[in-house]
Design an enzyme around this catalytic site. Structure first.
Site, PDB file in Angstrom:
ATOM      1  CB  CYS A 196      -0.870   0.040   1.257  1.00  0.00           C
ATOM      2  SG  CYS A 196      -1.822  -1.448   1.510  1.00  0.00           S
ATOM      3  NE  ARG A 206       4.607   1.904  -0.964  1.00  0.00           N
ATOM      4  CZ  ARG A 206       5.453   2.010   0.043  1.00  0.00           C
ATOM      5  NH1 ARG A 206       6.604   2.608  -0.125  1.00  0.00           N
ATOM      6  NH2 ARG A 206       5.156   1.521   1.229  1.00  0.00           N
ATOM      7  CD1 TRP A 238      -0.115  -5.370  -3.692  1.00  0.00           C
ATOM      8  CD2 TRP A 238       0.035  -6.500  -1.774  1.00  0.00           C
ATOM      9  NE1 TRP A 238       0.527  -6.557  -3.947  1.00  0.00           N
ATOM     10  CE2 TRP A 238       0.636  -7.264  -2.799  1.00  0.00           C
ATOM     11  CE3 TRP A 238       0.020  -7.010  -0.480  1.00  0.00           C
ATOM     12  CZ2 TRP A 238       1.199  -8.513  -2.566  1.00  0.00           C
ATOM     13  CZ3 TRP A 238       0.583  -8.250  -0.250  1.00  0.00           C
ATOM     14  CH2 TRP A 238       1.168  -8.993  -1.287  1.00  0.00           C
ATOM     15  CG  ASN A 245       1.610   0.300   4.165  1.00  0.00           C
ATOM     16  OD1 ASN A 245       1.341  -0.879   3.993  1.00  0.00           O
ATOM     17  ND2 ASN A 245       2.787   0.814   3.862  1.00  0.00           N
ATOM     18  N   GLY A 246      -0.378  -1.729   6.288  1.00  0.00           N
ATOM     19  CA  GLY A 246      -0.032  -2.656   7.372  1.00  0.00           C
ATOM     20  C   GLY A 246      -1.199  -3.568   7.685  1.00  0.00           C
ATOM     21  CD  GLU A 283      18.522 -11.684  -8.127  1.00  0.00           C
ATOM     22  OE1 GLU A 283      18.009 -12.311  -7.192  1.00  0.00           O
ATOM     23  OE2 GLU A 283      18.086 -10.580  -8.507  1.00  0.00           O
ATOM     24  CE  LYS A 320      15.215  -9.505 -10.652  1.00  0.00           C
ATOM     25  NZ  LYS A 320      15.790  -9.520  -9.350  1.00  0.00           N
ATOM     26  CD  GLU A 359      11.334 -10.441  -9.316  1.00  0.00           C
ATOM     27  OE1 GLU A 359      10.603 -10.025  -8.423  1.00  0.00           O
ATOM     28  OE2 GLU A 359      12.564 -10.273  -9.311  1.00  0.00           O
ATOM     29  CG  HIS A 401      21.809 -36.369  -5.701  1.00  0.00           C
ATOM     30  ND1 HIS A 401      22.293 -37.617  -5.381  1.00  0.00           N
ATOM     31  CD2 HIS A 401      22.891 -35.552  -5.784  1.00  0.00           C
ATOM     32  CE1 HIS A 401      23.617 -37.551  -5.260  1.00  0.00           C
ATOM     33  NE2 HIS A 401      24.001 -36.308  -5.506  1.00  0.00           N
ATOM     34  CE  LYS A 425      12.044  -1.859  -5.584  1.00  0.00           C
ATOM     35  NZ  LYS A 425      12.928  -2.843  -6.253  1.00  0.00           N
TER      36      LYS A 425
END
Ligand code: AGP
Length: 611
Positions: free
Chosen positions: A2, A27, A77, A103-104, A483, A487, A490, A506, A606
């Site tokens: 948010c 965000r 969000w 927000n939260g 990484e 990338k 996502e 394995h 974000k």
């Protein structure tokens, strides 16, 4: 996550709120809304819409149709209640005279909601935020600040709040606990925002609110209060980065712009920290004696920052011979970690607000560890709660997929490893000097990779239709593969896995069949031959291998892989810093060819400020 914006001044608030919210779009959000004190009617005018901010903006003619000079805005969000107009913020009290953006998460909202419903308070949304608005009204008897204070004593969880009351039309109340909130000081106006990018066009003078603090924003100034509601003075900080840093500047996507900015970001991060062939770390309060006595180092982080930690572990252990454990922040506090006063906990975070990372930091602190954080956002919560901070100086990073923050975090980890190794005497002079020389050359070498971006675009055009990709590698190449894989998944939504090459046999190798794309990472010189063997191994099962190695090994690798990307040779320590760049570009071009929303991938935020 948010985003909150607030404005009190002499200009029409709605256009300013919408513009501020547009800067917070990165965000991640699913709906947006504004509440403005409608000065003609003595009421609060609230407008909300599910979907992109543009939907709300069109509804309000860019804000022109909403009059009034005091207001709050929000991008939501969804956590409690699906994305919808009714669940969007601002949430209002039953009379419509209190409006709240949040927000939260209010953890005890169910209990408070039950209490209010018993008192006959009707609820219209499924959100935890509506509970706050209704509870303020429940306690309100003419003094809004006092009512907010009473609510704060009852709510539990994480929250940044912006509150409007129709009876106090000249002010906004702001509250912060475990969710970032910034106050901005303008000329005859004041601002409230989740981060600086939302208000930097209007002011560079900001105050970072601390946990438990409350602020009352008016046109002529801001009064802050501590958790006991006693007035306090806060230090004003001046933001010194340029507005352009948070704009696209001609690029189609922030992610691409930020990939291209990496050499410059590295120069800012590395060059001031190397003088006369020595590493200098500013504001570094660890004594040599402390460093010598460190028994164990924990690196704690989430997502890409965790991947930096993985590379950091290899490099730190190799250079310092101190044991290093890397932990996912979301696991750390529940795993009963073995931490003492001789444990150094290195916390890595771009945003400095990731809730899991913050919780891990607090747990480590409680157990007596010293906390050194590597953070990008100046003044963020993690930076402020750490014993020491090394800033990455990457500048604002807007794209959800991190690139330049990752690279600069890695550079700081390298500087730290060299600094520790120097103090401990565990690195030979020659190696130390070679690493320093290469660190100084890193930005220029990265520029040569970026100059060849068309090659990566070509490979992306060959492979963008694949539905599953494996990244394999050994040692730091494995960490780099994690990484590269993250990338790709996502932003392009392609399923991908990163595997330590030796582990394939394995189980996972059963998934390799004719045409499976394997990105084989083989930059680490000491294990090059073994990595070659793994390429042969997957090729013989039909895999299409795109390999990444160094220039000096290009030819050799070309004999076994289907295609080779080569990065400049450098010190082993720095290979992942160069190797990650083609992987970022590959993910970017693949996502572009698949028509994905690159800067704002679905379901992602974000800054992740919920557990
Ligand atoms: C990476 O591209 C992601 N955006 C994500 O994994 C990110 O690194 C993670 O959420 C941690 O964020 P932080 O560095 O701000 O703490």
């Amino acid at each position: 996550m948010c985003g909150i914006v607030g404005y009190v001044g002499q200009e029409q608030a709605a256009p300013i709120l919408l513009e501020g919210l547009s800067k917070l779009e990165y965000r991640g959000y699913d709906s947006a809304g504004v509440a403005v004190y409608a000065d003609q009617k003595g009421t609060l005018e609230v407008h909300k819409a599910k979907g992109r901010l543009q939907v709300l903006s069109d509804l309000l003619q860019g804000g022109a149709s909403v009059h009034g000079c005091v207001g709050i805005g929000h991008t939501r969000w969804a956590t409690h209640g699906a994305p919808s107009d009714v669940n969007s913020h601002p949430q209002v009290s039953r009379s419509g005279r209190i409006a709240v953006v949040h927000n939260g998460i209010i953890e005890n909202y169910a209990e408070l909601k039950a209490f209010l419903m018993e008192q006959g308070v009707p609820f219209t949304s499924e959100t935890d935020t509506e509970v706050v608005a209704q509870l303020i009204e429940h306690f309100y008897d003419g003094d809004i600040l006092q009512a907010v204070g009473r609510v704060l004593r009852r709510i539990e969880g994480a929250y940044a709040l912006g509150i409007l009351c129709a009876d106090a039309p000249d002010q906004i109340i702001a509250v912060r606990k475990d969710s970032p909130l910034i106050l901005g000081y303008g000329k005859d106006c004041s601002f409230l925002a989740s981060d600086v990018t939302a208000i930097i066009r209007h002011t560079r003078d900001v105050v970072y609110m601390d946990d438990g603090e409350v602020a009352v924003l008016r046109r002529d100034g801001i009064q802050c209060y501590n958790h006991l509601m006693q007035p306090i003075e806060k230090e004003i900080s001046h933001v010194d980065w340029e507005i352009d840093a948070a704009e696209k500047g001609g690029y189609e996507h922030f992610m691409f712009k930020e990939i291209m900015e990496q050499p410059e970001a590295l120069r800012r991060c590395i060059f001031p920290r190397i003088r006369d062939g020595e590493v200098y770390l500013e504001d570094f309060a660890l004594s040599e004696e402390y460093i010598r006595n460190i028994e164990k180092i924990y690196i704690v982080a989430c997502g890409s920052s965790y991947h930096v930690g993985m590379v950091g572990k290899y490099n730190l252990e190799r250079l310092t011979r101190k044991p290093v454990e890397v932990a996912l922040a979301s696991e750390f506090r529940y795993m009963d970690p073995i931490v003492s006063a001789d444990t150094l906990v290195i916390v890595i975070s771009q945003s400095g607000e990731t809730l899991d990372t913050m919780a891990a930091l607090r747990e480590a602190k409680r157990l007596g560890a010293t906390i050194l954080s590597i953070v990008n956002v100046v003044g963020s919560s993690i930076a402020r709660e750490s014993d020491m901070v090394l800033y990455t100086w990457a500048g604002p990073e807007i794209a959800v997929a991190t690139t330049k923050a990752y690279s600069t975090q890695m550079a700081v980890m390298d500087l730290l490893a060299l600094y520790f190794a120097r103090v401990l005497g565990t690195v030979a002079e020659e190696e130390y000097q070679a690493a320093i020389r290469e660190l100084l050359l890193l930005p220029a070498k990265m520029e040569t990779i970026l100059a060849d971006k068309d090659d990566i675009q070509y490979y992306a055009s060959q492979y963008f239709n694949h539905n599953s990709v494996f990244f394999i590698g050994r040692n730091v190449d494995y960490a780099m593969g994690l990484e590269g894989s993250l990338k790709l998944k996502e932003i392009s939504y392609i399923h991908s896995e990163a595997y330590a090459s030796g582990e394939l046999k394995h189980g996972t190798i059963s998934l390799i069949e004719s045409g499976t794309l394997v990105v084989a990472l083989a930059s680490y010189q000491k294990l090059f031959e073994k990595s070659m063997n793994n390429v042969v191994e997957v090729k013989s099962r039909g895999a299409d291998v795109l390999a990444l190695t160094t220039e000096s090994r290009r030819e050799e690798m070309g004999k076994v892989a289907n295609a080779v990307i080569a990065i400049p040779d450098t010190h082993d320590l720095l290979l992942p810093s160069l190797g990650v760049v083609p992987l970022q570009l590959f993910a970017y071009y693949v996502a572009l060819m698949r028509g994905c929303d690159i800067d704002k991938p679905r379901n992602l935020a974000k800054s992740v400020t919920v557990e």
